[in-house]
Design a protein around this motif. Structure first.
Motif, mmCIF file in Angstrom:
data_model
loop_
_atom_site.group_PDB
_atom_site.id
_atom_site.type_symbol
_atom_site.label_atom_id
_atom_site.label_comp_id
_atom_site.label_asym_id
_atom_site.label_seq_id
_atom_site.Cartn_x
_atom_site.Cartn_y
_atom_site.Cartn_z
ATOM 1 N N VAL A 129 3.298 -1.386 4.092
ATOM 2 C CA VAL A 129 2.644 0.201 3.876
ATOM 3 C C VAL A 129 3.644 1.000 3.764
ATOM 4 O O VAL A 129 4.735 1.084 4.657
ATOM 5 C CB VAL A 129 1.783 0.688 5.275
ATOM 6 C CG1 VAL A 129 1.528 2.096 5.164
ATOM 7 C CG2 VAL A 129 0.500 -0.160 5.402
ATOM 8 N N ILE A 130 3.696 1.763 2.802
ATOM 9 C CA ILE A 130 4.710 2.793 2.484
ATOM 10 C C ILE A 130 4.117 4.200 2.549
ATOM 11 O O ILE A 130 3.187 4.645 1.813
ATOM 12 C CB ILE A 130 5.330 2.653 1.035
ATOM 13 C CG1 ILE A 130 5.841 1.203 0.737
ATOM 14 C CG2 ILE A 130 6.366 3.548 0.697
ATOM 15 C CD1 ILE A 130 6.255 0.806 -0.606
ATOM 16 N N ASP A 131 4.954 4.900 3.532
ATOM 17 C CA ASP A 131 4.298 6.376 4.000
ATOM 18 C C ASP A 131 5.411 7.085 4.879
ATOM 19 O O ASP A 131 6.042 6.298 5.548
ATOM 20 C CB ASP A 131 3.112 6.254 4.491
ATOM 21 C CG ASP A 131 2.171 7.419 4.863
ATOM 22 O OD1 ASP A 131 2.877 8.427 5.127
ATOM 23 O OD2 ASP A 131 1.120 7.628 4.511
ATOM 24 N N PRO A 132 5.824 8.288 4.680
ATOM 25 C CA PRO A 132 6.713 9.032 5.601
ATOM 26 C C PRO A 132 6.249 9.134 6.845
ATOM 27 O O PRO A 132 7.050 9.130 7.631
ATOM 28 C CB PRO A 132 6.772 10.387 4.717
ATOM 29 C CG PRO A 132 6.340 10.390 3.564
ATOM 30 C CD PRO A 132 5.171 9.203 3.431
ATOM 31 N N ARG A 133 4.900 8.921 7.127
ATOM 32 C CA ARG A 133 4.440 8.878 8.551
ATOM 33 C C ARG A 133 4.111 7.644 9.130
ATOM 34 O O ARG A 133 3.500 6.910 8.019
ATOM 35 C CB ARG A 133 3.367 9.910 8.521
ATOM 36 C CG ARG A 133 3.507 11.281 8.086
ATOM 37 C CD ARG A 133 2.348 11.884 7.734
ATOM 38 N NE ARG A 133 1.330 12.176 8.887
ATOM 39 C CZ ARG A 133 0.094 11.950 9.033
ATOM 40 N NH1 ARG A 133 -0.658 11.701 8.066
ATOM 41 N NH2 ARG A 133 -0.549 12.022 10.161
ATOM 42 N N ARG A 134 4.216 7.230 10.306
ATOM 43 C CA ARG A 134 3.490 6.058 10.774
ATOM 44 C C ARG A 134 2.168 6.437 11.222
ATOM 45 O O ARG A 134 1.816 6.529 12.226
ATOM 46 C CB ARG A 134 4.234 5.668 12.136
ATOM 47 C CG ARG A 134 3.836 4.222 12.586
ATOM 48 C CD ARG A 134 4.848 3.614 13.602
ATOM 49 N NE ARG A 134 4.632 4.571 15.025
ATOM 50 C CZ ARG A 134 5.374 5.252 15.558
ATOM 51 N NH1 ARG A 134 6.646 5.582 15.059
ATOM 52 N NH2 ARG A 134 5.005 6.145 16.671
ATOM 53 N N LEU A 167 0.912 -1.166 -0.025
ATOM 54 C CA LEU A 167 -0.034 0.242 0.034
ATOM 55 C C LEU A 167 0.952 1.230 -0.224
ATOM 56 O O LEU A 167 1.593 1.481 0.904
ATOM 57 C CB LEU A 167 -0.762 -0.189 1.170
ATOM 58 C CG LEU A 167 -1.957 1.224 1.279
ATOM 59 C CD1 LEU A 167 -3.035 0.857 0.257
ATOM 60 C CD2 LEU A 167 -2.586 1.045 2.612
ATOM 61 N N VAL A 168 1.032 2.151 -1.039
ATOM 62 C CA VAL A 168 1.568 3.076 -1.340
ATOM 63 C C VAL A 168 0.973 4.412 -1.078
ATOM 64 O O VAL A 168 0.402 4.931 -1.924
ATOM 65 C CB VAL A 168 2.443 3.019 -2.802
ATOM 66 C CG1 VAL A 168 3.598 3.936 -2.656
ATOM 67 C CG2 VAL A 168 2.864 1.730 -3.018
ATOM 68 N N GLY A 169 1.484 5.338 -0.146
ATOM 69 C CA GLY A 169 1.003 6.471 0.089
ATOM 70 C C GLY A 169 -0.472 6.563 0.471
ATOM 71 O O GLY A 169 -1.198 7.600 -0.231
ATOM 72 N N SER A 170 -1.068 5.386 1.254
ATOM 73 C CA SER A 170 -2.427 5.777 1.499
ATOM 74 C C SER A 170 -2.659 5.545 3.039
ATOM 75 O O SER A 170 -2.240 4.586 3.577
ATOM 76 C CB SER A 170 -3.302 4.742 0.638
ATOM 77 O OG SER A 170 -4.571 4.485 1.031
#
Length: 749
Positions: free
Chosen positions: A197-202, A169-172
């Motif tokens: 999950v790929i996201d700059p935030r946890r 899941l990228v950027g969601s």
């Protein structure tokens, strides 16, 4: 008064959750569970539960407003409509038809989006029409066209997600943007699948992941290329699949091999062991999916970024196979259907290309006009807004609030103020509507019937549950009345089902073929997946409109498609047979021949390209448009919170939602806060080259130390889009909302 429950759908996100609405004796509307709809099975988020609050007369607009002496005052419908017609007529006469702009929204029903595109091109004769859905998933659409020959957000139903082996899941942040959908990821893990999950935030979604990667904002392209490099280096390419179902592999392979793991680690901040673990988790199961959202898409290289993730799916044989594939999580309620039927700058109904002569002939014939009278492609959304007051003198705007939602919002606000004439149709007095010369109050979701198309490509019927207040009219009535005042007496009915019947004919044979869908079927079958031709062809080699597409070539934003992509075979089946769906055929239909069941699952036999093969598109990493420097050393990324929606024009008027999310904030890491000298709740100024926003600090180690986050739902001092960069993707024309350089300042009391 009607007191029975009406089954319908939520007005907010692209899940289009099912719900029941029942008018109460006190004039309010009660929401109850509708368990028969498979997407949410009765579950609703706070926005869905409280959606009827905006129907209240003390919240919504109840009378047309016209500007007198700098103030908006109530007026009659005739006066308001006459003023709009005169304003548009005057601009056309003085400057020509392209001096009139039209700006729509991803919340408009299919019938409204279709009519708005027709109104712009037939009544106004302008090419200058686009919509806020350009800011949603245009990059994914463009990449999907290039790779698959067709764009549909998800090429499979949501119900397939829990059955696959791994989801990247990228950027969601589904837990906050589409809460009812989180259960699909929960069920995935319960079934033994893996979530990455790929996201700059946890985020709350990342907390559910088996593996969370936190790349630097704007580096998703490098990350995807690094993963593909490892797939190749570790011998995990599905060579037979690549050979039999794709073209262009060698060039894509060479591009990926230039992105070795250590190089990608330096760019993204994601460690080499994490990259290797991601590849292992993705490649070991028999099936896997990549799902993207606004994170990788809202970039000035968004099309290439999504293309890189598609390449990863193709190299591993994860596209066009059961329980596998690439999909995009559409955001707005009708973001999918809204771009399929003509309110986009380069498209005609059925997802046809405006510059395709065959498409123009087909649609012009349905509309009863000369194909040569239809204008060509116009400006994309931001470019249209940027031209206001200069090339574009008057604007008709429906269901959008760009003063809050557009990038470089202060500049857009000034451009709107510079217009000779602005007319807005909305349900509330949004920040944009407050600047208008005329504001028309229009019906809302519960007060009208119309279709929407969910992120799955499932066409749904949203049914009228209550009678609108006296003095409120629908957008369809507005366009009917304006068309008549501007000299077009016919062709703009007000009955949505009559419009849908015309839309069926206009879309027939196109990539987004709705010709086999009727209101009756939508009720009986709980929605129908497009493409759904009028009837399953008796001739197995039959095709309604030719064969193949051109992979988006010639389209202004790469998200156009050709007349010729419309045959059922081109939409994901072999030799003209509908793709395997796993569903039983429709029980009823209004057309001759065998009823087409719709297409829940695309590409199982072939892709929507001339030769049926998917295209690898070679891409390489490049920097974001505005990297941090000494003056602006921090990265800003933006997004949503669970209790608000889009520009907040409606949700900010709901007490329960405001209590949960009362205003903007700046999320920053403790180390960054310490350097700034900011404590929790302190006002912090975020400054970019475009503007300044001030909001309370929210200090958390769930974000990277080099990055700050702001939600974009609020106007005024805390308006996040005062800061964002309008740098555009060269293909999709998507602005770079997700990454720009900023500096932080403390704010003295």
């Amino acid at each position: 008064m009607q007191t029975t429950a009406t089954p319908t759908h939520c007005p907010y996100c692209a899940l289009q959750c099912g719900m029941n609405l029942t008018p109460a004796p006190d004039g309010t509307v009660e929401v109850s569970e509708r368990t028969d709809f498979p997407v949410n099975r009765g579950a609703l988020c706070g926005k869905g539960r409280t959606a009827p609050a905006v129907l209240a007369s003390n919240v919504r607009l109840t009378s047309p407003l016209v500007r007198e002496g700098g103030t908006l005052v109530p007026a009659s419908w005739d006066e308001a409509l006459d003023r709009i017609a005169e304003g548009l007529r005057r601009t056309r006469a003085e400057y020509g038809p392209d001096a009139v702009g039209v700006f729509g929204g991803g919340g408009l029903t299919n019938e409204k989006a279709y009519t708005l595109g027709k109104f712009a091109r037939v009544v106004l004769g302008t090419s200058q029409i686009d919509y806020n859905g350009r800011f949603c998933m245009s990059s994914a659409a463009a990449a999907g066209i290039k790779a698959f020959g067709l764009d549909r957000g998800l090429p499979f139903p949501l119900e397939d997600i829990p059955k696959t082996g791994c989801v990247i899941l990228v950027g969601s942040n589904l837990a906050e943007t589409m809460p009812p959908s989180l259960r699909f990821l929960t069920e995935l893990k319960e079934n033994g699948g893996t979530l990455i999950v790929i996201d700059p935030r946890r985020t709350k979604t990342a907390e559910q992941a088996d593996l969370h990667l936190a790349p630097r904002p704007g580096t998703d392209l490098a990350l995807a290329l690094g993963l593909l490099h490892l797939v190749i280096a570790e011998g995990r390419v599905d060579e037979q699949y690549v050979r039999e179902r794709t073209v262009g592999w060698e060039d894509a392979r060479a591009a990926a091999m230039a992105h070795w793991p250590e190089y990608v680690e330096r760019i993204t901040g994601v460690s080499v062991p994490e990259l290797r673990e991601t590849v292992r988790l993705f490649c070991e199961p028999e099936s896997a999916m990549v799902l993207t959202a606004r994170g990788p898409e809202q970039q000035s290289k968004g099309t290439d970024t999504v293309g890189a993730w598609i390449n990863l799916c193709l190299a591993t044989g994860r596209a066009g196979r059961p329980l596998s594939g690439y999909g995009c999580l559409t955001g707005q309620g009708n973001g999918q259907g809204g771009r399929e039927h003509g309110q986009k700058a380069d498209q005609l109904p059925g997802y046809r290309k405006l510059d395709d002569p065959a498409a123009r002939r087909h649609v012009a014939d349905v509309w009863g006009v000369d194909p040569d009278s239809l204008p060509g492609p116009g400006r994309s959304a931001y470019e249209l807004l940027d031209a206001l007051g200069t090339d574009i003198k008057s604007l008709l705007l429906m269901a959008s609030n760009p003063v809050v939602s557009a990038p470089r919002a202060a500049h857009v606000e000034e451009r709107i103020k510079s217009l000779d004439f602005l007319a807005v149709c909305d349900v509330v007095l949004s920040e944009t509507a407050a600047l208008a010369d005329v504001v028309l109050p229009v019906t809302q979701w519960a007060e009208e019937t119309g279709t929407t198309t969910s992120l799955e490509g499932r066409v749904l019927l949203r049914r009228q549950a209550i009678t609108p207040p006296a003095g409120i009219r629908s957008d369809l009535e507005v366009m009917h009345e304006l068309a008549a005042r501007l000299g077009v007496e016919k062709g703009f009915p007000t009955d949505p089902e009559e419009i849908f019947e015309e839309l069926r004919r206009a879309s027939a044979g196109g990539p987004a073929d709705y010709s086999g869908i009727t209101y009756r079927r939508l009720v009986e079958e709980n929605g129908v997946f497009w493409p759904c031709p009028a009837a399953e062809p008796e001739d197995p080699a039959g095709s309604q409109d030719g064969a193949g597409s051109q992979d988006g070539a010639g389209s202004q934003d790469g998200a156009g498609s050709q007349d010729g992509a419309g045959g059922p075979g081109a939409q994901g089946s072999a030799a003209g047979r509908p793709a395997s769906t796993g569903d039983t055929p429709a029980s009823t239909g209004d057309t001759a021949g065998r009823v087409h069941p719709g297409t829940p699952r695309l590409f199982l036999d072939r892709f929507a390209t001339p030769d049926g093969r998917a295209r690898f598109v070679p891409v390489s990493h490049r920097a974001i448009a505005e990297e941090p420097d000494d003056e602006y050393p921090v990265l800003l990324t933006t997004g949503r919170v669970v209790a608000q929606y889009q520009s907040g024009a409606q949700t900010r008027r709901v007490a329960e939602l405001n209590a949960a999310a009362p205003g903007p904030f700046v999320e920053l890491h403790p180390r960054l806060a310490a350097r700034l000298g900011a404590a929790e709740g302190d006002p912090v100024a975020v400054v970019s080259r475009r503007g300044r926003a001030v909001a309370p600090a929210r200090i958390t180690d769930a974000i990277r130390p080099d990055t700050v986050f702001m939600p974009f739902h609020w106007p005024g001092e805390g308006r996040a889009n005062s800061l964002t960069n309008p740098a555009l993707d060269p293909t999709s024309r998507m602005p770079e909302f997700k990454a720009c350089a900023v500096r932080l300042e403390t704010v003295r009391p």
